[in-house]
Every structure is written in structure tokens, then in C-alpha cells.
Design a protein around this motif. Structure first.
Motif, mmCIF file in Angstrom:
data_model
loop_
_atom_site.group_PDB
_atom_site.id
_atom_site.type_symbol
_atom_site.label_atom_id
_atom_site.label_comp_id
_atom_site.label_asym_id
_atom_site.label_seq_id
_atom_site.Cartn_x
_atom_site.Cartn_y
_atom_site.Cartn_z
ATOM 1 N N ASN A 190 0.814 -1.217 0.000
ATOM 2 C CA ASN A 190 0.000 0.000 0.000
ATOM 3 C C ASN A 190 0.849 1.270 0.000
ATOM 4 O OD1 ASN A 190 -2.707 -1.251 0.214
ATOM 5 N ND2 ASN A 190 -1.904 -2.016 2.157
ATOM 6 N N TYR A 191 2.104 1.137 -0.406
ATOM 7 C CA TYR A 191 3.012 2.290 -0.457
ATOM 8 C C TYR A 191 2.442 3.359 -1.404
ATOM 9 C CZ TYR A 191 7.371 4.892 -1.148
ATOM 10 O OH TYR A 191 8.322 5.866 -1.213
ATOM 11 N N ARG A 192 2.347 4.588 -0.891
ATOM 12 C CA ARG A 192 1.817 5.689 -1.700
ATOM 13 C C ARG A 192 2.974 6.560 -2.156
ATOM 14 N NH1 ARG A 192 -3.338 7.465 -2.534
ATOM 15 N NH2 ARG A 192 -4.132 6.013 -0.950
ATOM 16 N N ASN A 193 3.098 6.730 -3.451
ATOM 17 C CA ASN A 193 4.252 7.447 -3.990
ATOM 18 C C ASN A 193 4.059 8.966 -3.932
ATOM 19 O OD1 ASN A 193 2.588 8.167 -6.135
ATOM 20 N ND2 ASN A 193 3.465 6.692 -7.559
ATOM 21 N N ASN A 197 -0.353 8.140 -5.549
ATOM 22 C CA ASN A 197 -0.943 6.874 -5.971
ATOM 23 C C ASN A 197 -0.226 5.692 -5.334
ATOM 24 O OD1 ASN A 197 -3.096 7.622 -7.704
ATOM 25 N ND2 ASN A 197 -1.626 8.167 -9.306
ATOM 26 N N VAL A 198 -0.936 4.572 -5.278
ATOM 27 C CA VAL A 198 -0.365 3.328 -4.761
ATOM 28 C C VAL A 198 -0.185 2.360 -5.926
ATOM 29 C CG1 VAL A 198 -1.316 3.598 -2.443
ATOM 30 C CG2 VAL A 198 -2.638 2.411 -4.182
ATOM 31 N N TYR A 199 0.548 1.281 -5.657
ATOM 32 C CA TYR A 199 0.853 0.315 -6.711
ATOM 33 C C TYR A 199 -0.409 -0.249 -7.358
ATOM 34 C CZ TYR A 199 5.382 0.254 -4.264
ATOM 35 O OH TYR A 199 6.565 0.600 -3.669
ATOM 36 N N LEU A 200 -1.410 -0.537 -6.529
ATOM 37 C CA LEU A 200 -2.624 -1.170 -7.041
ATOM 38 C C LEU A 200 -3.333 -0.273 -8.045
ATOM 39 C CD1 LEU A 200 -4.404 -3.680 -6.866
ATOM 40 C CD2 LEU A 200 -5.697 -2.560 -5.039
ATOM 41 N N VAL A 201 -3.357 1.026 -7.767
ATOM 42 C CA VAL A 201 -3.985 1.973 -8.684
ATOM 43 C C VAL A 201 -3.273 1.950 -10.037
ATOM 44 C CG1 VAL A 201 -4.400 4.423 -9.142
ATOM 45 C CG2 VAL A 201 -4.859 3.488 -6.870
ATOM 46 N N SER A 202 -1.952 2.017 -9.992
ATOM 47 C CA SER A 202 -1.176 2.015 -11.232
ATOM 48 C C SER A 202 -1.376 0.725 -12.011
ATOM 49 C CB SER A 202 0.316 2.200 -10.921
ATOM 50 O OG SER A 202 0.541 3.416 -10.248
ATOM 51 N N ALA A 203 -1.377 -0.410 -11.289
ATOM 52 C CA ALA A 203 -1.555 -1.706 -11.962
ATOM 53 C C ALA A 203 -2.941 -1.819 -12.589
ATOM 54 C CB ALA A 203 -1.335 -2.834 -10.963
ATOM 55 N N CYS A 204 -3.957 -1.293 -11.908
ATOM 56 C CA CYS A 204 -5.314 -1.313 -12.459
ATOM 57 C C CYS A 204 -5.409 -0.427 -13.691
ATOM 58 C CB CYS A 204 -6.319 -0.857 -11.412
ATOM 59 S SG CYS A 204 -6.631 -2.065 -10.109
ATOM 60 N N ARG A 205 -4.775 0.713 -13.624
ATOM 61 C CA ARG A 205 -4.834 1.654 -14.742
ATOM 62 C C ARG A 205 -4.197 1.091 -16.012
ATOM 63 N NH1 ARG A 205 -3.355 7.473 -11.879
ATOM 64 N NH2 ARG A 205 -5.476 7.946 -11.145
ATOM 65 N N THR A 206 -3.194 0.261 -15.838
ATOM 66 C CA THR A 206 -2.509 -0.303 -17.009
ATOM 67 C C THR A 206 -3.036 -1.682 -17.382
ATOM 68 O OG1 THR A 206 -0.764 -1.160 -15.561
ATOM 69 C CG2 THR A 206 -0.376 0.965 -16.603
ATOM 70 N N PRO A 222 -8.011 -3.292 -1.376
ATOM 71 C CA PRO A 222 -8.824 -3.204 -2.599
ATOM 72 C C PRO A 222 -9.691 -1.947 -2.643
ATOM 73 C CG PRO A 222 -9.757 -4.799 -1.083
ATOM 74 C CD PRO A 222 -8.439 -4.392 -0.497
ATOM 75 N N ASP A 223 -9.856 -1.306 -1.488
ATOM 76 C CA ASP A 223 -10.662 -0.086 -1.428
ATOM 77 C C ASP A 223 -9.794 1.175 -1.407
ATOM 78 O OD1 ASP A 223 -13.326 -1.041 -1.473
ATOM 79 O OD2 ASP A 223 -13.140 -1.691 0.605
ATOM 80 N N VAL A 224 -8.537 1.024 -1.775
ATOM 81 C CA VAL A 224 -7.636 2.163 -1.775
ATOM 82 C C VAL A 224 -8.140 3.222 -2.759
ATOM 83 C CG1 VAL A 224 -6.124 1.281 -3.609
ATOM 84 C CG2 VAL A 224 -5.196 2.785 -1.849
ATOM 85 N N THR A 225 -7.847 4.454 -2.446
ATOM 86 C CA THR A 225 -8.266 5.549 -3.339
ATOM 87 C C THR A 225 -7.086 6.033 -4.166
ATOM 88 O OG1 THR A 225 -7.812 7.181 -1.602
ATOM 89 C CG2 THR A 225 -10.058 6.322 -1.759
ATOM 90 N N ASP A 226 -7.376 6.616 -5.315
ATOM 91 C CA ASP A 226 -6.308 7.181 -6.139
ATOM 92 C C ASP A 226 -5.964 8.577 -5.636
ATOM 93 O OD1 ASP A 226 -8.308 8.873 -7.033
ATOM 94 O OD2 ASP A 226 -8.442 8.008 -9.033
ATOM 95 N N SER A 227 -5.158 9.300 -6.386
ATOM 96 C CA SER A 227 -4.703 10.620 -5.939
ATOM 97 C C SER A 227 -5.838 11.632 -5.857
ATOM 98 C CB SER A 227 -3.615 11.155 -6.881
ATOM 99 O OG SER A 227 -4.085 11.190 -8.212
ATOM 100 N N ASP A 228 -6.972 11.305 -6.492
ATOM 101 C CA ASP A 228 -8.138 12.194 -6.430
ATOM 102 C C ASP A 228 -9.115 11.772 -5.340
ATOM 103 O OD1 ASP A 228 -7.291 13.788 -8.602
ATOM 104 O OD2 ASP A 228 -8.021 12.271 -10.014
ATOM 105 N N GLY A 229 -8.742 10.732 -4.591
ATOM 106 C CA GLY A 229 -9.608 10.268 -3.509
ATOM 107 C C GLY A 229 -10.751 9.391 -3.966
ATOM 108 N N VAL A 230 -10.642 8.809 -5.166
ATOM 109 C CA VAL A 230 -11.711 7.980 -5.718
ATOM 110 C C VAL A 230 -11.325 6.511 -5.627
ATOM 111 C CG1 VAL A 230 -13.122 7.489 -7.758
ATOM 112 C CG2 VAL A 230 -12.308 9.821 -7.320
ATOM 113 N N LYS A 231 -12.272 5.670 -5.166
ATOM 114 C CA LYS A 231 -12.017 4.233 -5.086
ATOM 115 C C LYS A 231 -11.989 3.631 -6.493
ATOM 116 C CE LYS A 231 -14.047 3.261 -0.547
ATOM 117 N NZ LYS A 231 -15.072 2.465 0.173
#
Length: 270
Positions: A190-193, A197-206, A222-231
Motif C-alpha cells: 500500500n506504499y503511496r508514492n 498513488n499506490v501500486y494497485l492503482v497504477s496496476a489497475c490503470r494499465t 482493494p478499497d484504496v483511493t487514487d490521488s483524487d480520492g476515488v475508489k
């Protein structure tokens, strides 16, 4: 080698002896000069002899101390330079995939996270640096070196060039065996850069199904939010538009559906 060491040792002993003699003579001259000075002062006389003795004594006393300070400074600089070289060769061992040399340096006490060298145009430039050996090994896809560095305490969450982490290197280059190794050895799923963003967000986006699966397996929220605070699942209805935006070529629709299923399987909610 033995003769050179012996001669060096003898020379050091001679230098140390001369310094000691200089110090003793200097102290004697200082004491004698001050005694004579007081003696002449008590008689009301003002002669140069005591001042000369005191001056020479001061120089002879100070000289060994100054030499010791100079040697300490030079020794410290030499040690720093040697340390920088070790760090360079540690990184160099990784880029040349020289496992034996890497192990030799690590066993010799060089920190596994040494990063005094910045990677610029494929070359290492002495700087405050970013490229850690682990970051380089992950980018190269060298599983054995990654494992070795982790065994010697390399930080799997430490940022490298462009503030990317070893985990991001492994994901971006598709080294899933290394990704799982990093996660199993303590990398924070859950490391946030720096971008939020976190790794899961980036992996989902790609549309990286395998990375998503591994991250969730090792505890990614799985309920992590992106940089805009959206699940992530809030994009479910438009995920086919959302994911391709970050991908060239766009992620496959089948992968998008697989990611949605994985997120739900691990308890993601809208």
C-alpha cells in the motif's frame, strides 16, 4: 607484499619516534624558557634567550600535533573515497550481473542500499544519487541478485530515479517473480508514492492483471483511493474508458473484467 609492509611499518615507527622526540624537546624548551623568563623578570632584566627558547619549544610541541591532525584528515578523506568506490562497484556489480562480486562486497560490509551514484545515460555519476543496487537489479530482472540484496537488508520500498521504487520497477518491466519476492520480503503493498498513488492503482490503470493479483494477495487494500480520492470500483461503469487512457495500446477488455473481478473477490466496495 611482506617486505613492503615491513618497510612501511619501520618508516612509521621512525616518524612516530621523531614526533615523540620533537614533542619532548619542545616541552623541555617551553619549561626551561618559562623558568628563565621568570628568573630574568625577577631581576628586572629583559633578555631574548627565554623568548627564543619558548618560540622554538612552541613550534616543536605543535608540529607533531599538526602532523597528527593532517594524517587524520587525509585518512578520513581516503576512507570516504574508498567508501564511494565500494558503493560504485556495488552498483557496477549489479549492472554487469556479477553475482560473485556483489556477494563479495556485501559480505565485506558494504551496505546493501548504497546509492552514492546517480544513473545518467547508462553511466554512474558521483552525486547524492538515486540508483540503489536493488532498484537496478529489479530493473534488470535479476532474481538472484534481488534475493541476495534483500537478504543483506536492502529496503524494498526505497525510492530510486524519478522517485520510483523497486516494486514499481518490477511491475513496469513485468518481472512478476521479483515482484512477489519483494512483497514476500516486506515491501509495502500500500506504499503511496510522491504523486499520491499506490501500486494497485497504477496496476489497475494499465490493465496488469498479474500485478493486481499479486498485490492483493500480499495485502493491498482493494478499497484504496487514487490521488483524487476515488475508489477503484467507482470507475467500474467506465473502466474500459478509464484504463485505456493510461495505456498504449489500450488494455484488453478481458483484462479489465478480470481486474474488476479480483477487486470484488478481495472485498472491494464502491
Amino acid at each position: 607484499m611482506g617486505v613492503a609492509f615491513f618497510l612501511g611499518f619501520i618508516i612509521l615507527l621512525i616518524i612516530a619516534g621523531l614526533m615523540l622526540i620533537s614533542l619532548i624537546i619542545g616541552i623541555i624548551l617551553l619549561i626551561a624558557g618559562n623558568i628563565k623568563k621568570k628568573k630574568y623578570q625577577s631581576k628586572g632584566e629583559n633578555k631574548k634567550n627565554p623568548k627564543i627558547m619558548i618560540g622554538i619549544g612552541t613550534i616543536m610541541t605543535a608540529m607533531p600535533i599538526i602532523i597528527v591532525i593532517i594524517f587524520c584528515v587525509l585518512g578520513g578523506l581516503a576512507s570516504l573515497e574508498e567508501n564511494r568506490r565500494e558503493k560504485y562497484f556495488l552498483a557496477n556489480a549489479v549492472t554487469n550481473e556479477d553475482y560473485g562480486l556483489l556477494k563479495q562486497f556485501l559480505e565485506g560490509g558494504v551496505p546493501a542500499d548504497s546509492n552514492d551514484y546517480k544513473l545518467i545515460g547508462g553511466n554512474f555519476v558521483s552525486d547524492e544519487g538515486y540508483a540503489t543496487p536493488l532498484w537496478l537489479a529489479c530493473g534488470a530482472g535479476n532474481y538472484d541478485m534481488v534475493k541476495l540484496l534483500l537478504e543483506y537488508g536492502a529496503d524494498p520500498d526505497r525510492e530510486g530515479p524519478n522517485r520510483s521504487t523497486p516494486v514499481e520497477q518490477a511491475i513496469s518491466d513485468g518481472h512478476y517473480d521479483i515482484l512477489e519476492l519483494l512483497l514476500s520480503k516486506g515491501a509495502d503493498p500500500n506504499y503511496r508514492n510522491y504523486a499520491g498513488n499506490v501500486y494497485l492503482v497504477s496496476a489497475c490503470r494499465t490493465g496488469d492483471v498479474k500485478a493486481v493479483e499479486l498485490l492483493l494477495k500480499y495485502g493491498a487494500d482493494p478499497d484504496v483511493t487514487d490521488s483524487d480520492g476515488v475508489k477503484l470500483l467507482e470507475y467500474e461503469d467506465t473502466i474500459y474508458k478509464y484504463i485505456p487512457e493510461y495505456n498504449t495500446p489500450p488494455a484488453d477488455e478481458k483484462d479489465c473484467l478480470a481486474i474488476i473481478d479480483l477487486l470484488k473477490e478481495y472485498g472491494a466496495e464502491k
